[in-house]
Design a protein around this motif. Structure first.
Motif, PDB file in Angstrom:
ATOM      1  N   PHE A 288       0.839  -1.198   0.000  1.00 39.50           N
ATOM      2  CA  PHE A 288       0.000   0.000   0.000  1.00 39.50           C
ATOM      3  C   PHE A 288       0.871   1.243   0.000  1.00 39.50           C
ATOM      4  O   PHE A 288       2.040   1.225   0.388  1.00 39.50           O
ATOM      5  CB  PHE A 288      -0.949   0.002   1.200  1.00 39.50           C
ATOM      6  N   ASN A 289       0.261   2.307  -0.476  1.00 40.42           N
ATOM      7  CA  ASN A 289       0.858   3.637  -0.431  1.00 40.42           C
ATOM      8  C   ASN A 289      -0.068   4.557   0.351  1.00 40.42           C
ATOM      9  O   ASN A 289      -1.299   4.454   0.247  1.00 40.42           O
ATOM     10  CB  ASN A 289       1.070   4.205  -1.843  1.00 40.42           C
ATOM     11  N   ILE A 290       0.504   5.438   1.120  1.00 42.27           N
ATOM     12  CA  ILE A 290      -0.264   6.370   1.930  1.00 42.27           C
ATOM     13  C   ILE A 290       0.337   7.762   1.768  1.00 42.27           C
ATOM     14  O   ILE A 290       1.545   7.908   1.510  1.00 42.27           O
ATOM     15  CB  ILE A 290      -0.274   5.931   3.412  1.00 42.27           C
ATOM     16  N   SER A 291      -0.484   8.750   1.842  1.00 44.05           N
ATOM     17  CA  SER A 291       0.000  10.118   1.656  1.00 44.05           C
ATOM     18  C   SER A 291       1.011  10.480   2.738  1.00 44.05           C
ATOM     19  O   SER A 291       0.990   9.945   3.852  1.00 44.05           O
ATOM     20  CB  SER A 291      -1.186  11.098   1.674  1.00 44.05           C
TER      21      SER A 291
ATOM     22  N   GLU B 142      -3.833 -12.829   9.947  1.00 41.12           N
ATOM     23  CA  GLU B 142      -2.623 -12.321  10.593  1.00 41.12           C
ATOM     24  C   GLU B 142      -1.795 -11.567   9.560  1.00 41.12           C
ATOM     25  O   GLU B 142      -1.533 -12.078   8.465  1.00 41.12           O
ATOM     26  CB  GLU B 142      -1.795 -13.482  11.160  1.00 41.12           C
ATOM     27  N   VAL B 143      -1.401 -10.332   9.923  1.00 40.79           N
ATOM     28  CA  VAL B 143      -0.549  -9.527   9.052  1.00 40.79           C
ATOM     29  C   VAL B 143       0.903  -9.932   9.287  1.00 40.79           C
ATOM     30  O   VAL B 143       1.411  -9.837  10.404  1.00 40.79           O
ATOM     31  CB  VAL B 143      -0.750  -8.026   9.319  1.00 40.79           C
ATOM     32  N   VAL B 144       1.554 -10.403   8.239  1.00 43.31           N
ATOM     33  CA  VAL B 144       2.940 -10.851   8.358  1.00 43.31           C
ATOM     34  C   VAL B 144       3.904  -9.866   7.710  1.00 43.31           C
ATOM     35  O   VAL B 144       5.117 -10.011   7.841  1.00 43.31           O
ATOM     36  CB  VAL B 144       3.105 -12.251   7.717  1.00 43.31           C
ATOM     37  N   GLY B 145       3.387  -8.847   7.006  1.00 47.58           N
ATOM     38  CA  GLY B 145       4.255  -7.858   6.377  1.00 47.58           C
ATOM     39  C   GLY B 145       4.653  -6.752   7.349  1.00 47.58           C
ATOM     40  O   GLY B 145       4.057  -6.582   8.424  1.00 47.58           O
ATOM     41  N   ASP B 146       5.655  -5.997   6.973  1.00 49.28           N
ATOM     42  CA  ASP B 146       6.135  -4.879   7.786  1.00 49.28           C
ATOM     43  C   ASP B 146       5.389  -3.619   7.359  1.00 49.28           C
ATOM     44  O   ASP B 146       5.609  -3.091   6.255  1.00 49.28           O
ATOM     45  CB  ASP B 146       7.637  -4.710   7.586  1.00 49.28           C
ATOM     46  N   LEU B 147       4.497  -3.146   8.233  1.00 54.11           N
ATOM     47  CA  LEU B 147       3.685  -1.993   7.876  1.00 54.11           C
ATOM     48  C   LEU B 147       4.530  -0.740   7.689  1.00 54.11           C
ATOM     49  O   LEU B 147       4.179   0.139   6.895  1.00 54.11           O
ATOM     50  CB  LEU B 147       2.622  -1.759   8.954  1.00 54.11           C
ATOM     51  N   ARG B 148       5.619  -0.653   8.413  1.00 53.35           N
ATOM     52  CA  ARG B 148       6.458   0.531   8.269  1.00 53.35           C
ATOM     53  C   ARG B 148       7.091   0.596   6.879  1.00 53.35           C
ATOM     54  O   ARG B 148       7.496   1.654   6.412  1.00 53.35           O
ATOM     55  CB  ARG B 148       7.541   0.542   9.354  1.00 53.35           C
ATOM     56  N   LYS B 149       7.192  -0.556   6.230  1.00 50.87           N
ATOM     57  CA  LYS B 149       7.684  -0.602   4.851  1.00 50.87           C
ATOM     58  C   LYS B 149       6.529  -0.686   3.854  1.00 50.87           C
ATOM     59  O   LYS B 149       6.712  -1.027   2.698  1.00 50.87           O
ATOM     60  CB  LYS B 149       8.605  -1.798   4.666  1.00 50.87           C
TER      61      LYS B 149
ATOM     62  N   GLU C 124       1.244  13.032   4.494  1.00 46.98           N
ATOM     63  CA  GLU C 124       0.651  13.630   5.682  1.00 46.98           C
ATOM     64  C   GLU C 124       0.219  12.574   6.687  1.00 46.98           C
ATOM     65  O   GLU C 124       0.083  12.865   7.886  1.00 46.98           O
ATOM     66  CB  GLU C 124      -0.559  14.491   5.292  1.00 46.98           C
ATOM     67  N   ARG C 125      -0.010  11.336   6.201  1.00 46.24           N
ATOM     68  CA  ARG C 125      -0.496  10.281   7.088  1.00 46.24           C
ATOM     69  C   ARG C 125       0.562   9.219   7.394  1.00 46.24           C
ATOM     70  O   ARG C 125       0.262   8.262   8.102  1.00 46.24           O
ATOM     71  CB  ARG C 125      -1.697   9.591   6.423  1.00 46.24           C
ATOM     72  N   GLU C 126       1.732   9.357   6.881  1.00 43.72           N
ATOM     73  CA  GLU C 126       2.748   8.328   7.092  1.00 43.72           C
ATOM     74  C   GLU C 126       3.136   8.187   8.558  1.00 43.72           C
ATOM     75  O   GLU C 126       3.607   7.127   8.979  1.00 43.72           O
ATOM     76  CB  GLU C 126       3.996   8.652   6.256  1.00 43.72           C
ATOM     77  N   HIS C 127       2.947   9.236   9.360  1.00 43.33           N
ATOM     78  CA  HIS C 127       3.345   9.165  10.761  1.00 43.33           C
ATOM     79  C   HIS C 127       2.546   8.123  11.538  1.00 43.33           C
ATOM     80  O   HIS C 127       2.993   7.640  12.573  1.00 43.33           O
ATOM     81  CB  HIS C 127       3.179  10.542  11.416  1.00 43.33           C
ATOM     82  N   ILE C 128       1.369   7.730  11.037  1.00 41.81           N
ATOM     83  CA  ILE C 128       0.555   6.764  11.786  1.00 41.81           C
ATOM     84  C   ILE C 128       1.178   5.366  11.733  1.00 41.81           C
ATOM     85  O   ILE C 128       0.852   4.513  12.546  1.00 41.81           O
ATOM     86  CB  ILE C 128      -0.886   6.714  11.254  1.00 41.81           C
ATOM     87  N   LEU C 129       2.062   5.151  10.768  1.00 34.98           N
ATOM     88  CA  LEU C 129       2.672   3.827  10.659  1.00 34.98           C
ATOM     89  C   LEU C 129       3.626   3.549  11.809  1.00 34.98           C
ATOM     90  O   LEU C 129       3.934   2.385  12.095  1.00 34.98           O
ATOM     91  CB  LEU C 129       3.413   3.707   9.325  1.00 34.98           C
ATOM     92  N   ASP C 130       4.100   4.600  12.458  1.00 35.42           N
ATOM     93  CA  ASP C 130       5.012   4.405  13.589  1.00 35.42           C
ATOM     94  C   ASP C 130       4.270   4.144  14.893  1.00 35.42           C
ATOM     95  O   ASP C 130       4.893   3.808  15.903  1.00 35.42           O
ATOM     96  CB  ASP C 130       5.902   5.646  13.752  1.00 35.42           C
ATOM     97  N   SER C 131       2.965   4.275  14.867  1.00 38.68           N
ATOM     98  CA  SER C 131       2.185   4.098  16.096  1.00 38.68           C
ATOM     99  C   SER C 131       1.463   2.754  16.156  1.00 38.68           C
ATOM    100  O   SER C 131       0.450   2.627  16.853  1.00 38.68           O
ATOM    101  CB  SER C 131       1.173   5.236  16.232  1.00 38.68           C
TER     102      SER C 131
END
Length: 426
Positions: A57-60, A101-108, A62-69
Motif C-alpha cells: 500500500f501507499n499512503i499520503s 494475521e498480518v505478516v508484512g512490515d507496515l512501516r515498509k 501527511e499520514r505516514e506518521h501513523i505507521l510508527d504508532s
C-alpha cells in the motif's frame, strides 16, 4: 405506530450513512487518494488450509506518521457499506470471519497477510482497512477469495520431445499456504531426475514446480504420464490430491519398415503393395524395383498398385524417410508366372477330373476281381459235393446180400462179412 416510525427512522439513518460513504468514495475517485492498496484480483485456497494475501500500500505523506504508532490492520469482509457495522450484523460477520494475521512490515508499507483455518464459508470479497487513533481508511479495491473443498489440476509444460535430446518437463501447482506447500511427483519418472523449487509469481503469490529431466526415447511415444500434486492440510483429514495426465509425443526416425502384399501373384491380377513404417512424424514412402541388377524408382506413395505382367517381376523396396532419418524395408521378390489364374484353374480342373476318373476305375476293378474268385470257388465246392454224391450212390449199388438159413436173406454189411469170414475159417 411507534414501531413503524422507529423502523422508518432506522432506514433513513442507514440510507444517510450509506450516502455519506458513497460520497466519500466519489470524492476519493476524483481527488488525490489518501491510501492506495495493491492486491491480486482473485485468490484461491482449499478448506482446512491457509491463504497468503500479497498486499502493498501507499499512503499520503501527511499520514505516514501513523505507521510508527502500530496501527490496527484488518480485512473487511463482504462490503464497504456501513450496514455491516450495525450491531445486528456484527455477530454474524464474526462467525464467518477467518483468522487473519498480518505478516508484512507496515512501516515498509507491506500489508501481506495470512488467512488461517479456511472453510467454504469464507469465500467472499475482502477490503483492506488501516485504523489508528485519529485515522481510519478502507481501500475501495477488494480481493476476491475462493475457498473450495477440491483442488484444481496442476499445470504441465511439455516442450518438443526428440529422441536422444535431454529435456525438462515442468509440473506447477499453486502454493496458497506457504507454510504447507504441496508435494509434486511424476509417475512414471521415465528414468530421469526430479527437482522441486518454489517461485514467486508476478502478483506476489507462490507456486511449487517439479522439474523432470530425462532423455526421450521412441518407447516413450504415446505414453501416459501423470503429474500428482499432494496438498497437506491443517485438519486431520487425509491430504488432498490433484493430478493431470499428459500423453507424450516423441519425434524419432523410422524404426521399422515393411511391405505387405494384397492379391495373388498371377498374370493379369490386380496387386497392391503397401509400405508401412514406425516413425514420428509419419514418414514419406518411396518405392524402388530392382531387376537384373538395375534399380529403378517407381514413385512416392504409401500404396503401390498395378496389374501383374511379366515386366513386374523383380525385387521391390520401400524407403521410409522423415526429417530425422530414413530406413529401407526388406526386399520383396515378386515373380509373375506366364499363365493367368483363370487358365491355371482350368488346367487344374481337367487334371482333377482325370485323377478322379482313374480313381473310380481302380476302385471298380478292385471290387470286381473278388466277386469272380468267389463265384469260381462256389462252383468247385458244388462240383465236389456232386461227385461225392455220385460216388456214394455207386457204393450203395454194389452192396451184396447173403442167405442165412436161420434169419433168411440179409444184407452183407462190412462188419457182418468180416464176421462171416471169421466163422467159415473156424
Amino acid at each position: 405506530m411507534k414501531n413503524y416510525l422507529s423502523s422508518t427512522q432506522m432506514i433513513l439513518r442507514m440510507f444517510a450513512a450509506d450516502l455519506l460513504v458513497f460520497s466519500s468514495i466519489l470524492s476519493a475517485v476524483w481527488c488525490q487518494p489518501v491510501m492506495k492498496v495493491s492486491v491480486p484480483k482473485t485468490l484461491s485456497s482449499t478448506s482446512g488450509s491457509c491463504l497468503l494475501i500479497p498486499c502493498l500500500f501507499n499512503i499520503s505523506k501527511e499520514r505516514e506518521h501513523i505507521l510508527d504508532s502500530s496501527p490496527e490492520v484488518t480485512w473487511r469482509q463482504g462490503s464497504l457499506w456501513s450496514l455491516y457495522d450495525k450491531p445486528d450484523f456484527i455477530s454474524v460477520r464474526r462467525q464467518k470471519e477467518p483468522v487473519i494475521e498480518v505478516v508484512g512490515d507496515l512501516r515498509k508499507k507491506n500489508c501481506t497477510s495470512v488467512m488461517r483455518n479456511l472453510s467454504s464459508q469464507h469465500s467472499d470479497r475482502y477490503f483492506f482497512r488501516i485504523q489508528s487513533k485519529n485515522f481510519t481508511m478502507t481501500d475501495t479495491k477488494a480481493v476476491r477469495i475462493n475457498v473450495s473443498d477440491s483442488l484444481a489440476e496442476p499445470n504441465v509444460t511439455v516442450p518438443v520431445l526428440r529422441e536422444g535430446e535431454k529435456v525438462n518437463m515442468t509440473c506447477t501447482a499453486p502454493a496458497p499456504c506457504p507454510s504447507h506447500p504441496p508435494n509434486i511427483k511424476w509417475d512414471p519418472a521415465l528414468g530421469g531426475d526430479i527437482s522441486q523449487r518454489t517461485q514467486m509469481n508476478a502478483d506476489g503469490t507462490q507456486s511449487v514446480s517439479a522439474i523432470l529431466n530425462f532423455v526421450p526415447s521412441f518407447h516413450h511415444h504415446e505414453l501416459k504420464v501423470n503429474c500428482v500434486s499432494i496438498h497437506p492440510l491443517h485438519r486431520e483429514d487425509k491430504p488432498l490430491l490433484s493430478h493431470k495426465t499428459v500423453i507424450l509425443s516423441v519425434e524419432y526416425p523410422p524404426k521399422k519398415t515393411w511391405i505387405s502384399l494384397t492379391g495373388l501373384v498371377w498374370l493379369g491380377n490386380n496387386m497392391t503393395l503397401t509400405c508401412q513404417s514406425n516413425a514420428n512424424p509419419p514418414a514419406v514412402h518411396r518405392w524402388f524395383m530392382k531387376r537384373a541388377g538395375v534399380e529403378e524408382e517407381l514413385g512416392v506413395s504409401h500404396v503401390l498398385s498395378f496389374t501383374a505382367a511379366h515386366e513386374n517381376t523383380g525385387e521391390y523396396i520401400c524407403e521410409a524417410q522423415n526429417p530425422y532419418g530414413a530406413m529401407n524395408s526388406t526386399n520383396l521378390q515378386i515373380t509373375v508366372p506366364g499363365i493367368s489364374f483363370t487358365a491355371f484353374l482350368s488346367i487344374l480342373a481337367v487334371l482333377l477330373l482325370l485323377v478322379f476318373a482313374l480313381l473310380i476305375l481302380m476302385i471298380y476293378r478292385r471290387y470286381k476281381e473278388p466277386i469272380r474268385s468267389e463265384t469260381s470257388q462256389d462252383q468247385n465246392i458244388y462240383a465236389n459235393v456232386s461227385a461225392s454224391a455220385v460216388k456214394s450212390r455207386q457204393l450203395q449199388s454194389k452192396k451184396t446180400y447173403t442167405i442165412n438159413p436161420v434169419y433168411g436173406l440179409k444184407q452183407n454189411l462190412p462188419d457182418e462179412s468180416i464176421y462171416a469170414n471169421y466163422s467159415s475159417e473156424k
